[in-house]
Design a protein around this motif. Structure first.
Motif, short mmCIF file in Angstrom:
data_model
loop_
_atom_site.label_atom_id
_atom_site.label_comp_id
_atom_site.label_asym_id
_atom_site.label_seq_id
_atom_site.Cartn_x
_atom_site.Cartn_y
_atom_site.Cartn_z
N PRO A 30 0.82 -1.22 0.00
CA PRO A 30 0.00 0.00 0.00
C PRO A 30 0.85 1.27 0.00
O PRO A 30 0.56 2.23 -0.71
CB PRO A 30 -0.84 -0.12 1.28
CG PRO A 30 -0.97 -1.60 1.48
CD PRO A 30 0.37 -2.17 1.02
N HIS A 31 1.93 1.26 0.78
CA HIS A 31 2.84 2.42 0.81
C HIS A 31 3.47 2.61 -0.58
O HIS A 31 3.57 3.73 -1.08
CB HIS A 31 3.94 2.20 1.85
CG HIS A 31 4.84 3.37 2.05
ND1 HIS A 31 4.60 4.34 3.00
CD2 HIS A 31 5.96 3.75 1.41
CE1 HIS A 31 5.54 5.26 2.94
NE2 HIS A 31 6.39 4.92 1.98
N GLY A 32 3.86 1.52 -1.20
CA GLY A 32 4.46 1.58 -2.53
C GLY A 32 3.49 2.07 -3.58
O GLY A 32 3.88 2.77 -4.52
N PHE A 124 6.51 14.00 -2.18
CA PHE A 124 7.02 12.70 -2.60
C PHE A 124 8.35 12.39 -1.92
O PHE A 124 8.58 11.26 -1.46
CB PHE A 124 7.17 12.66 -4.12
CG PHE A 124 7.68 11.35 -4.66
CD1 PHE A 124 7.19 10.14 -4.20
CD2 PHE A 124 8.65 11.33 -5.64
CE1 PHE A 124 7.66 8.93 -4.70
CE2 PHE A 124 9.12 10.13 -6.15
CZ PHE A 124 8.62 8.93 -5.67
N TYR A 125 9.23 13.38 -1.81
CA TYR A 125 10.51 13.18 -1.14
C TYR A 125 10.28 12.76 0.31
O TYR A 125 10.91 11.82 0.82
CB TYR A 125 11.35 14.46 -1.20
CG TYR A 125 12.67 14.36 -0.50
CD1 TYR A 125 13.74 13.66 -1.09
CD2 TYR A 125 12.86 14.93 0.74
CE1 TYR A 125 14.96 13.55 -0.42
CE2 TYR A 125 14.08 14.83 1.41
CZ TYR A 125 15.12 14.14 0.81
OH TYR A 125 16.32 14.02 1.47
N ALA A 126 9.35 13.43 1.00
CA ALA A 126 9.03 13.09 2.38
C ALA A 126 8.43 11.68 2.46
O ALA A 126 8.74 10.91 3.37
CB ALA A 126 8.08 14.11 2.98
N TRP A 127 7.57 11.35 1.50
CA TRP A 127 6.95 10.02 1.46
C TRP A 127 8.01 8.93 1.30
O TRP A 127 7.96 7.90 1.97
CB TRP A 127 5.92 9.95 0.33
CG TRP A 127 5.16 8.66 0.32
CD1 TRP A 127 5.38 7.58 -0.47
CD2 TRP A 127 4.06 8.31 1.16
NE1 TRP A 127 4.50 6.58 -0.19
CE2 TRP A 127 3.66 6.99 0.82
CE3 TRP A 127 3.37 8.98 2.17
CZ2 TRP A 127 2.62 6.35 1.45
CZ3 TRP A 127 2.32 8.32 2.79
CH2 TRP A 127 1.96 7.03 2.42
N GLN A 128 8.97 9.18 0.44
CA GLN A 128 10.05 8.20 0.22
C GLN A 128 10.86 8.01 1.50
O GLN A 128 11.32 6.90 1.78
CB GLN A 128 10.97 8.64 -0.91
CG GLN A 128 10.36 8.48 -2.28
CD GLN A 128 11.29 8.97 -3.37
OE1 GLN A 128 11.81 10.08 -3.29
NE2 GLN A 128 11.51 8.14 -4.37
N ALA A 129 11.05 9.09 2.26
CA ALA A 129 11.82 8.99 3.50
C ALA A 129 11.10 8.12 4.53
O ALA A 129 11.75 7.56 5.42
CB ALA A 129 12.06 10.39 4.06
N LEU A 130 9.78 7.98 4.39
CA LEU A 130 8.99 7.15 5.30
C LEU A 130 8.90 5.70 4.86
O LEU A 130 8.23 4.90 5.50
CB LEU A 130 7.56 7.72 5.41
CG LEU A 130 7.43 9.10 6.01
CD1 LEU A 130 5.98 9.58 5.90
CD2 LEU A 130 7.89 9.13 7.45
N GLN A 131 9.56 5.38 3.75
CA GLN A 131 9.49 4.02 3.18
C GLN A 131 9.84 3.00 4.25
O GLN A 131 10.90 3.05 4.85
CB GLN A 131 10.46 3.91 1.99
CG GLN A 131 10.40 2.61 1.27
CD GLN A 131 9.12 2.43 0.45
OE1 GLN A 131 8.33 3.32 0.29
NE2 GLN A 131 8.94 1.26 -0.06
N PRO A 132 8.91 2.05 4.49
CA PRO A 132 9.18 1.04 5.51
C PRO A 132 10.32 0.10 5.10
O PRO A 132 10.52 -0.16 3.93
CB PRO A 132 7.87 0.25 5.62
CG PRO A 132 7.05 0.62 4.45
CD PRO A 132 7.62 1.89 3.86
#
Length: 133
Positions: A30-32, A124-132
């Motif tokens: 889901p994150h991806g 998007f940059y912030a979202w990528q930093a949260l990548q599990p």
């Protein structure tokens, strides 16, 4: 001997891109999936900016329409119960980006498109930093 018609390279490239994207969607968490939406949104914005630079009309531009649709999808995926203030802030940003796209479409304002692209790029940059994991 009958010759096979040649497929235009742009059509073949788009076909392979769609197959690659389908594969990524099918295997994404889901994150991806949200990350893929951001990637497609940025790609659509880049192509819209390119069209604006070439002097093309933006009203009805397929890439601009796709960008607007992705923003609606992202906004619709916000979990307001779990997201708290961040969810509300994201909803405001997405709404402002949709307004920016509409304004840019009417005026052909490349700068407005760039502002929307920059805002989405930051998220998007912030979202990528949260990548599990």
């Amino acid at each position: 001997m009958m010759m096979q018609p040649r497929t235009h390279p742009a059509i073949a490239s788009q076909h392979y891109r769609m197959l690659e994207l389908k594969s990524r969607v099918e295997s994404a968490s889901p994150h991806g999936l949200v990350g893929l939406l951001y990637e497609e949104l940025i790609r659509s914005l880049d192509l819209t900016i390119f069209a604006a630079r070439k002097g093309q009309a933006l009203i009805g531009n397929a890439h601009l329409v796709k960008a607007g649709s992705i923003l609606v999808a992202l906004e619709g995926s916000i979990d307001f119960d779990a997201g708290g203030d961040l969810a509300t802030t994201l909803a405001r940003v997405y709404g402002a980006c949709r307004k920016g796209l509409n304004d840019a479409a009417k005026s052909g304002d490349e700068q407005k498109l760039a502002e929307v692209r920059d805002a989405i790029g930051d998220i998007f940059y912030a979202w990528q930093a949260l990548q599990p994991g």
